[in-house]
Design an enzyme around this catalytic site. Structure first.
Site, PDB file in Angstrom:
ATOM      1  N   ASP A  74      11.598   1.483   2.784  1.00 37.22           N
ATOM      2  CA  ASP A  74      12.972   1.296   2.328  1.00 37.22           C
ATOM      3  C   ASP A  74      13.199   2.110   1.061  1.00 37.22           C
ATOM      4  O   ASP A  74      12.262   2.453   0.332  1.00 37.22           O
ATOM      5  CB  ASP A  74      13.294  -0.178   2.101  1.00 37.22           C
ATOM      6  CG  ASP A  74      12.454  -0.822   1.010  1.00 37.22           C
ATOM      7  OD1 ASP A  74      11.235  -0.558   0.967  1.00 37.22           O
ATOM      8  OD2 ASP A  74      12.999  -1.602   0.205  1.00 37.22           O
ATOM      9  N   GLU A 144      10.939  -3.552  -0.424  1.00 41.43           N
ATOM     10  CA  GLU A 144      10.316  -3.403  -1.742  1.00 41.43           C
ATOM     11  C   GLU A 144      11.343  -3.118  -2.817  1.00 41.43           C
ATOM     12  O   GLU A 144      11.208  -3.578  -3.945  1.00 41.43           O
ATOM     13  CB  GLU A 144       9.284  -2.270  -1.706  1.00 41.43           C
ATOM     14  CG  GLU A 144       8.324  -2.270  -2.902  1.00 41.43           C
ATOM     15  CD  GLU A 144       8.848  -1.496  -4.102  1.00 41.43           C
ATOM     16  OE1 GLU A 144       8.254  -1.621  -5.198  1.00 41.43           O
ATOM     17  OE2 GLU A 144       9.847  -0.748  -3.970  1.00 41.43           O
TER      18      GLU A 144
END
EC number: 3.5.1.18
Length: 389
Positions: A74, A144
């Site tokens: 991500d 994250e």
């Protein structure tokens, strides 16, 4: 779809996987790992009130030693895409640089880890270790960059419930400050946020004797808290640091003394403290500075970011040797910087962080030199060669 780091990184960047979207990023990695013999699992984790997140766990081998590579696919939002000289999700290569959101943080690092593992396995008959008794795994999350509740923390719990045991882990976050090879992260400071409240008495500015203004009081408390260091640092950590990030009274009127003031702060703390002792220290300093003049309180925010340290030893020496062999420089062992998913991994095995240079991460025109992708792949390959020697 190529097996080299540049090809993998370009394919990943072309997936606009702004948290919580996967946008096909894990689908880039899954066939590469499966074709190399990895047992691959795609797991979606949920939590009430937040988005579901896709994660990937892959392992080849069933024995020990077992080394894991961890990372995330991500990315943060690109910001004003019109300000980029190349498309934020284009994966364009220009003048020796790969452009795109995540090039540095950290699709480039993930790509290098996968490319290194595939290269190592191709050279060793498809099995880790001299006799094929070792294991290599990947822990890759899509959660994250945001609140990190459906990512690595749950992926590790899921793996542990299956009986997975890790001996060591390399997290591919961009650990280097100026040049590839200048820094290995062996620990991180803890992080704790809170809000200081000072209660006053609301009133008309023309009649201050009928009110109690909390603004001078909170200003004095802020000064008291930042004027004295929390500590002097330790052998492995810099001094703890308290920073105020906002001061508010919520008062739009020019003729009203506010009834309350609040100041938000964050503390990055070292191994002199844990969360409980740190909170007690700050509360004691507030009480000492405020006396009986005003009513104060601190509301502490939940935190899962404790301080930790991977003690220097054979594993850090092994990684440092692999870095020096490729870059020609001996990396510093550092505990600086912010938090990362290493704070979760450290509960399962020793973990270090080594990845790309973080100079352009989260910026417009995030980019990485192609030469650094090649070097990082060689470093990771060197880690595997030494680990299974």
């Amino acid at each position: 779809m190529g097996n080299d780091a540049l090809s993998i990184a370009r394919d990943l960047i072309r997936c606009p996987s702004v948290t919580p979207a996967d946008a096909g990023a894990l689908g880039v990695l899954e066939p590469l790992l499966k074709n190399a013999g990895f047992d691959v699992h795609r797991i979606t984790f949920s939590e009430p009130g937040v988005a579901d997140i896709d994660n990937l766990y892959a392992r080849i081998g069933s024995g020990r030693p077992h080394i894991a590579f961890a990372g995330h696919t991500d990315v943060v939002p690109p910001g004003d895409e019109a300000a980029w000289t190349r498309g934020a999700f284009s994966g364009d290569v220009v003048d020796g640089f790969l452009y795109g959101r995540g090039a540095v943080d950290m699709k480039g690092g993930v790509a290098c880890g996968v490319a290194a593992a595939l290269d190592y396995l191709a050279a060793h008959g498809g099995r880790p270790g001299k006799d094929g008794s070792g294991s290599i795994s990947f822990l890759i999350t899509g959660d994250e960059e945001d609140i990190a509740v459906n990512g690595t923390v749950k992926l590790l719990q899921w793996a542990a419930a299956r009986g997975e045991k890790f001996d060591h882990c390399v997290l591919g976050e961009p650990s280097n400050v100026e040049e590839l090879g200048d820094c290995i992260k062996i620990g991180r400071r803890g992080s704790q946020s809170g809000t200081l409240y000072v209660d006053g008495v609301q009133g008309h500015v023309a009649y201050p004797h009928r009110a109690s203004n909390p603004i001078p009081e909170i200003a004095a408390l802020i000064t008291a808290l930042v004027s004295e260091p929390l500590d002097q640092g330790s052998s492995q950590f810099q001094p703890s640091n308290l920073e105020f990030t906002s001061v508010d009274v919520g008062n739009p009127a020019a003729n009203v003394i506010p009834g309350q003031a609040r100041a938000r702060f964050n503390i990055r703390f070292n191994d002199h403290h844990d969360q409980q002792s740190l909170r007690a220290l700050v509360e004691a300093r507030v009480a000492g500075a405020s006396g009986n003049r005003v009513r104060t309180r601190i509301v502490w925010e939940p935190s899962n970011a404790d301080v930790f340290l991977t003690e220097p030893g054979p594993f850090t020496d092994l990684v440092a040797a692999a870095v020096e062999d490729v870059t020609g420089r001996r990396p510093e062992l550092s505990t600086g910087g912010g938090t990362s998913d290493a704070r979760f991994i450290k509960d399962y095995c020793p973990v270090i962080e080594f990845g790309l240079v973080g100079r352009t991460m989260h910026q417009i025109d995030e980019r990485v030199p192609i030469a650094d992708l090649e070097k990082l792949t060689r470093v990771y390959r060197g880690v595997l060669d030494r680990y299974f020697a």
